[in-house]
Every structure is written in structure tokens, then in C-alpha cells.
Design a protein around this motif. Structure first.
Motif, mmCIF file in Angstrom:
data_model
loop_
_atom_site.group_PDB
_atom_site.id
_atom_site.type_symbol
_atom_site.label_atom_id
_atom_site.label_comp_id
_atom_site.label_asym_id
_atom_site.label_seq_id
_atom_site.Cartn_x
_atom_site.Cartn_y
_atom_site.Cartn_z
ATOM 1 N N LEU A 1 8.138 -1.289 -11.665
ATOM 2 C CA LEU A 1 6.969 -0.262 -11.804
ATOM 3 C C LEU A 1 5.252 -1.261 -11.214
ATOM 4 O O LEU A 1 4.844 0.278 -10.670
ATOM 5 C CB LEU A 1 6.807 0.573 -13.222
ATOM 6 C CG LEU A 1 7.578 1.144 -13.612
ATOM 7 C CD1 LEU A 1 7.735 2.008 -14.869
ATOM 8 C CD2 LEU A 1 7.962 2.960 -12.572
ATOM 9 N N ALA A 2 5.288 -1.902 -11.607
ATOM 10 C CA ALA A 2 4.157 -2.744 -11.157
ATOM 11 C C ALA A 2 4.028 -3.023 -9.533
ATOM 12 O O ALA A 2 2.760 -2.001 -8.832
ATOM 13 C CB ALA A 2 4.208 -4.085 -11.642
ATOM 14 N N ALA A 3 5.207 -3.500 -8.757
ATOM 15 C CA ALA A 3 5.415 -4.001 -7.200
ATOM 16 C C ALA A 3 5.467 -1.672 -7.153
ATOM 17 O O ALA A 3 4.522 -1.754 -5.797
ATOM 18 C CB ALA A 3 5.892 -3.832 -6.941
ATOM 19 N N VAL A 4 6.455 -1.280 -7.334
ATOM 20 C CA VAL A 4 5.661 0.691 -6.899
ATOM 21 C C VAL A 4 4.351 0.822 -7.203
ATOM 22 O O VAL A 4 3.207 1.151 -6.094
ATOM 23 C CB VAL A 4 6.539 1.511 -7.784
ATOM 24 C CG1 VAL A 4 5.770 2.566 -7.203
ATOM 25 C CG2 VAL A 4 8.013 0.730 -7.422
ATOM 26 N N LEU A 5 3.732 0.687 -8.036
ATOM 27 C CA LEU A 5 2.547 1.386 -8.384
ATOM 28 C C LEU A 5 1.425 0.470 -6.950
ATOM 29 O O LEU A 5 0.104 1.138 -6.176
ATOM 30 C CB LEU A 5 1.675 1.197 -9.406
ATOM 31 C CG LEU A 5 -0.110 1.244 -9.425
ATOM 32 C CD1 LEU A 5 -0.589 2.606 -9.462
ATOM 33 C CD2 LEU A 5 -0.010 0.716 -10.599
ATOM 34 N N VAL A 6 1.630 -1.053 -6.937
ATOM 35 C CA VAL A 6 0.579 -1.705 -6.213
ATOM 36 C C VAL A 6 1.079 -1.980 -4.709
ATOM 37 O O VAL A 6 0.012 -1.140 -3.891
ATOM 38 C CB VAL A 6 1.182 -2.832 -6.505
ATOM 39 C CG1 VAL A 6 -0.205 -4.475 -6.019
ATOM 40 C CG2 VAL A 6 0.264 -3.758 -7.973
ATOM 41 N N ALA A 7 1.898 -1.514 -4.285
ATOM 42 C CA ALA A 7 2.758 -1.067 -2.517
ATOM 43 C C ALA A 7 2.070 0.295 -2.382
ATOM 44 O O ALA A 7 1.229 0.188 -1.213
ATOM 45 C CB ALA A 7 4.476 -1.408 -2.887
ATOM 46 N N TRP A 8 2.024 0.810 -3.267
ATOM 47 C CA TRP A 8 1.444 2.814 -3.133
ATOM 48 C C TRP A 8 0.040 2.964 -2.534
ATOM 49 O O TRP A 8 -0.768 2.829 -1.612
ATOM 50 C CB TRP A 8 2.038 3.547 -4.068
ATOM 51 C CG TRP A 8 1.081 5.104 -4.310
ATOM 52 C CD1 TRP A 8 1.754 5.653 -3.131
ATOM 53 C CD2 TRP A 8 -0.468 5.120 -4.445
ATOM 54 N NE1 TRP A 8 0.930 6.953 -2.802
ATOM 55 C CE2 TRP A 8 0.133 6.620 -3.732
ATOM 56 C CE3 TRP A 8 -0.926 4.841 -5.366
ATOM 57 C CZ2 TRP A 8 -1.168 7.508 -4.558
ATOM 58 C CZ3 TRP A 8 -1.987 5.673 -5.216
ATOM 59 C CH2 TRP A 8 -1.613 7.231 -5.677
ATOM 60 N N LEU A 9 -0.744 1.421 -3.843
ATOM 61 C CA LEU A 9 -2.366 1.549 -3.969
ATOM 62 C C LEU A 9 -1.975 0.911 -2.275
ATOM 63 O O LEU A 9 -3.482 0.913 -1.581
ATOM 64 C CB LEU A 9 -2.861 0.855 -4.743
ATOM 65 C CG LEU A 9 -2.797 1.878 -5.540
ATOM 66 C CD1 LEU A 9 -2.862 0.437 -7.751
ATOM 67 C CD2 LEU A 9 -3.603 2.386 -5.700
ATOM 68 N N VAL A 10 -2.007 -0.208 -1.967
ATOM 69 C CA VAL A 10 -2.101 -1.325 -0.877
ATOM 70 C C VAL A 10 -1.580 -0.169 0.552
ATOM 71 O O VAL A 10 -2.355 -0.518 1.321
ATOM 72 C CB VAL A 10 -1.405 -2.221 -0.711
ATOM 73 C CG1 VAL A 10 -1.322 -2.651 0.327
ATOM 74 C CG2 VAL A 10 -1.927 -3.590 -1.908
#
Length: 455
Positions: free
Chosen positions: A436-445
Motif C-alpha cells: 500500500l505504501a508503494a502504491v500510494l507513493v508511486a501514484w503521487l510521484v
């Protein structure tokens, strides 16, 4: 070139990355392939990693809790595997080549090298477990001969990968299904103890006090499914549709891994301490005959690892013939299997999960949420450091929650925990939180920095 030669070539995997991948695998071809990968000797010998999900190796959850952890971990891991399978079917590209679109061509080399390392590890472990199982099946014998024979069979299957997949569907899957049913029937005829309070052969506690390690056990089960995520597209690029790729990978694999792991946990419940980890299988009626099916079929696991290693290397050197790579890699893992053992299996699983669970999260966020499948996978694809940051952040979350048991690597993350005054809680799943952390940060980036499209 004659028409018959062209047809034969079109029905096998291309020799280099410069050639297109034929779309010839049906839903049933793929289902047989993933179903067979879900049934592994690791599920029997490695089921104890679910019951003892701590670095000391002492059983601290009951078999009933282990079964529940296996089901949850495998279902979640199966959905992740299905998502990875869709990428290959949609693009026609192998797994590591897809990472060019995520990280850029040059930055994709880092996860490619890690993938090569983990696949060589998995391939080596598979030959070790085949040798151990054969030695127990035949009551001794030359262990090296079993390993060498398994290595030779693995190499042969890898030279003709799509033919091997179709072979699994036509001949092997039925035998495996019959063997699974036979052992379930025999174990229940023997009579299983109360699984709710049975902690396996080394002690432990009842179901009601298992939750302090339940999510770590779930991560251990999920890590086995995740180990196939970075190779899924190597096979589903040959799928006829993305729907069949998702259904076969997520459905067939999940069902058979749960069936195999539960069978392994039941075998642990029947273990008496006499004999090796496969003793319960060999002690039932016709057990040796049906267990022989599992031993021979295990070569499809090592085959899948070796073939994907070869394809991963091609991301670094696209024009090398995969057949040459396959023969060299088959020889390498055979030599390693003759020298190594299974002592560090649990630590190996933890490292796999921490690397590839967040990598899949970044992949899903960028491919499905931002790019909508429009990726640049050429050799000059620009670097995308933001996605590397999202991946490493997700990896850090995993390690903070569950540092695992990997020597110096684990010691480093324990020191980071101490510096941050952070302690993992019983309700925390390292896999889910890192994903979930990777999904959120990748989406923001992805929202902030849109990659340059190829001209």
C-alpha cells in the motif's frame, strides 16, 4: 525457411528479445502451468515456516492458525500474481523488460540483477529439495545423482519452454491431482488430531494465543506466491488474452497452493519425529508411488526458475540465445545444489517479499492508474528515479515491520528500528503495508512527474 519450420518456430518462445512472442497459450494451458507451480515439495517441507514464523524456528502458532494464515496469504498473493500476469498478456513483453517502462532502461538493470539472484536461489533450492525428497523416497542412495538427474531434466524442459507448458496440461496435471486426492483421503483415514490446539511436532500454543505472530505467518505464505510475481509476464506474454492470464494465474495457482500447503500442515500434524519431513506421505498405503509423482513433477518449478533467469538476463543482453543461457544456468544451479542446503530458507523468503511486494505495488500504480498500459519499454527509455524512490520506500516499510532473518541485512534494519523507536505490532502485515505504501507513493510521484514519451 519452410512453412513447417516457421510453424514450429512460431509455437515456441523466441530465442531473443528482438523477436515477437507468439500468443498461443490458452486458458487451460496456463491453468495447468500455474496449478502445477502451486503444488510444490516446498509446500510440504516448507509448511513449517508458516507454523514457526520467527527467527528461532520454534513452533508458536497452531496448525489451525497456520491453515488460516496460508489461505489469507495465498489468496492475497494470488491476486498480486494475477495483476502481474495481466501486464505480460497486454504488452507481450517479459517481466524485466516491462521494468524499462517503470524505472527506465538503465535503472531496470537493478531489479533485473536482484531477480536473477533470487531465481538462481529458487532454482538451486528446488534441486536441493528434489534430491532430499528422492533420498527419502528411495531410502538413501547417492544424493548427488538425484540432484544431477533433476538438473538435467530441468535443462531439457527449459530449452523448449512452451512445449513444456503444454506437456504439463496434457499429462502431468491429472497425475498430480490424483496424488493430492489420494493423500488427503489417506491422512483423514489415519485420523488427524485436533488442529485447533495442535502446534505441530515441536510444541506451541492453542489457536487463541496465536495472533501475535499470525501476520508474520501470513507474510511467509504470501512470499511464496510473490516469488512468482517477477516472472509471471515471462509466460503470460504468450497468453491469448489478459483475462485468461489473470484467471489462470490468480485462480489455479491460489487453489493448488492452498491445497498443497494445507496438506503439508496436515502431514506436520501427523509427524511423530521419526523419519524426515516426508515420512507421513511415505507411511500411508501406496504413498511411495504417489509421492514419486510429486518428486518428478517438481522439475517444473526449477524449469520455470531457470527459463525466467535466462529471459531476465536477456534484459541486460537482448541478443543472447536463451537456449545457451538455459544450458549454462541449468549447470550452475546443479553445481550450487550440490554444495548448499536449506538452512536459510525462511530468511530467503523474507528477502524476496521485502523486495518484490513493493515493486509490484509501484508497478500496479504506474501501469494501471497512471499510464493505462502506455509504456515505453525500448532500450532508450528514460530513467525515472521517482519510481525507484517509491519502491525503496515500500521496501523500507516491509523491513521495519518484519526485518526477517538475513544476518547483516536484518541487523541493519533492527538498528533502524531502534533509532526510530519503532516496534512492529501484531496486527501489522509487512506485505500489505509495504504494498500500500508503494502504491500510494508511486501514484503521487506519477501525478507530479509524467515521463517523457518516446518520439
Amino acid at each position: 525457411m519452410s512453412s513447417s519450420t516457421l510453424d514450429k518456430a512460431g509455437r515456441e518462445a523466441p530465442l531473443t528479445l528482438d523477436e515477437p512472442a507468439p500468443k498461443i497459450l490458452s486458458f487451460w494451458d496456463q491453468s495447468a502451468f500455474w496449478a502445477n507451480l502451486g503444488v510444490s515439495l516446498f509446500a510440504f517441507s516448507g509448511a513449517y515456516t508458516v507454523l514457526a514464523p520467527n527467527t528461532q524456528g520454534t513452533a508458536q502458532i497452531s496448525i489451525a492458525a497456520g491453515i488460516l494464515a496460508t489461505i489469507i496469504g495465498t489468496v492475497v498473493g494470488g491476486l498480486m500474481l494475477g495483476a502481474a500476469a495481466v501486464l505480460g498478456a497486454r504488452t507481450g513483453k517479459p517481466a524485466m523488460m516491462l521494468l524499462r517502462g517503470l524505472f527506465g532502461a538503465k535503472l531496470s538493470y537493478l531489479p533485473t540483477v536482484l531477480n536473477i539472484a533470487q531465481l538462481i536461489g529458487w532454482g538451486t533450492f528446488e534441486l536441493i529439495v528434489i534430491g532430499d525428497a528422492a533420498e527419502e523416497l528411495f531410502h538413501g542412495g547417492p544424493h548427488w545423482l538425484y540432484v544431477v538427474a533433476a538438473g538435467m531434466l530441468t535443462t531439457i524442459l527449459t530449452v523448449w519452454p512452451l512445449g513444456s507448458v503444454r506437456l504439463l496440461r496434457r499429462f502431468v496435471t491429472v497425475g498430480v491431482a490424483i496424488a493430492l486426492i489420494w493423500f488427503y483421503v489417506q491422512f483423514f483415514r489415519v485420523g488427524l488430531p485436533d488442529l485447533r490446539n495442535n502446534p505441530g511436532p515441536r510444541g506451541g500454543g492453542p489457536f487463541g494465543v496465536d495472533w501475535n505472530l499470525f501476520w508474520i505467518a501470513t507474510d511467509a505464505a504470501l512470499a511464496v506466491s510473490i516469488s512468482w510475481v517477477p516472472v509471471a509476464a515471462d509466460y503470460t506474454r504468450h497468453a491469448r488474452s489478459s483475462r485468461s492470464a489473470f484467471g489462470a494465474a490468480s485462480g489455479a495457482y491460489t487453489i493448488t497452493q492452498v491445497v498443497a500447503y494445507v496438506l503439508g500442515l496436515c502431514a506436520l500434524a501427523l509427524a511423530t519425529g521419526d523419519g524426515g519431513p516426508y515420512a507421513p506421505f511415505l507411511q500411508v498405503s501406496l504413498g511411495a508411488l504417489f509421492f514419486f509423482v510429486f518428486v518428478v513433477r517438481e522439475a517444473d518449478q526449477s524449469f520455470a526458475n531457470v527459463y525466467s533467469t535466462a529471459v531476465s538476463i536477456q534484459n541486460l543482453a537482448p541478443r543472447i540465445d536463451r537456449r545457451i543461457l538455459s544450458i549454462g544456468l541449468g549447470t550452475l544451479i546443479t553445481l550450487l545444489a550440490l554444495r548448499l542446503n536449506m538452512e536459510n530458507y525462511f530468511g530467503f523468503l523474507g528477502l524476496i517479499g521485502s523486495v518484490f511486494v513493493p515493486l509490484l505495488g509501484v508497478l500496479v500504480a504506474d501501469f494501471f492508474l497512471r499510464a493505462k498500459g502506455d509504456w515505453n519499454t525500448e532500450r532508450d527509455a528514460p530513467s525515472r528515479w521517482g519510481m525507484v524512490f517509491a519502491w525503496l520506500l515500500g521496501l523500507s516499510v516491509y523491513q521495519l515491520v518484519n526485518p526477517g532473518d538475513a544476518g547483516v541485512w536484518t541487523n541493519f534494519w533492527v538498528r533502524v528500528q531502534d533509532a526510530l523507536h519503532f516496534t512492529g505490532q501484531a496486527w501489522m502485515s509487512a506485505s500489505l503495508l509495504s504494498f500500500l505504501a508503494a502504491v500510494l507513493v508511486a501514484w503521487l510521484v506519477g501525478r507530479i512527474a509524467v515521463p517523457r514519451k518516446p518520439t
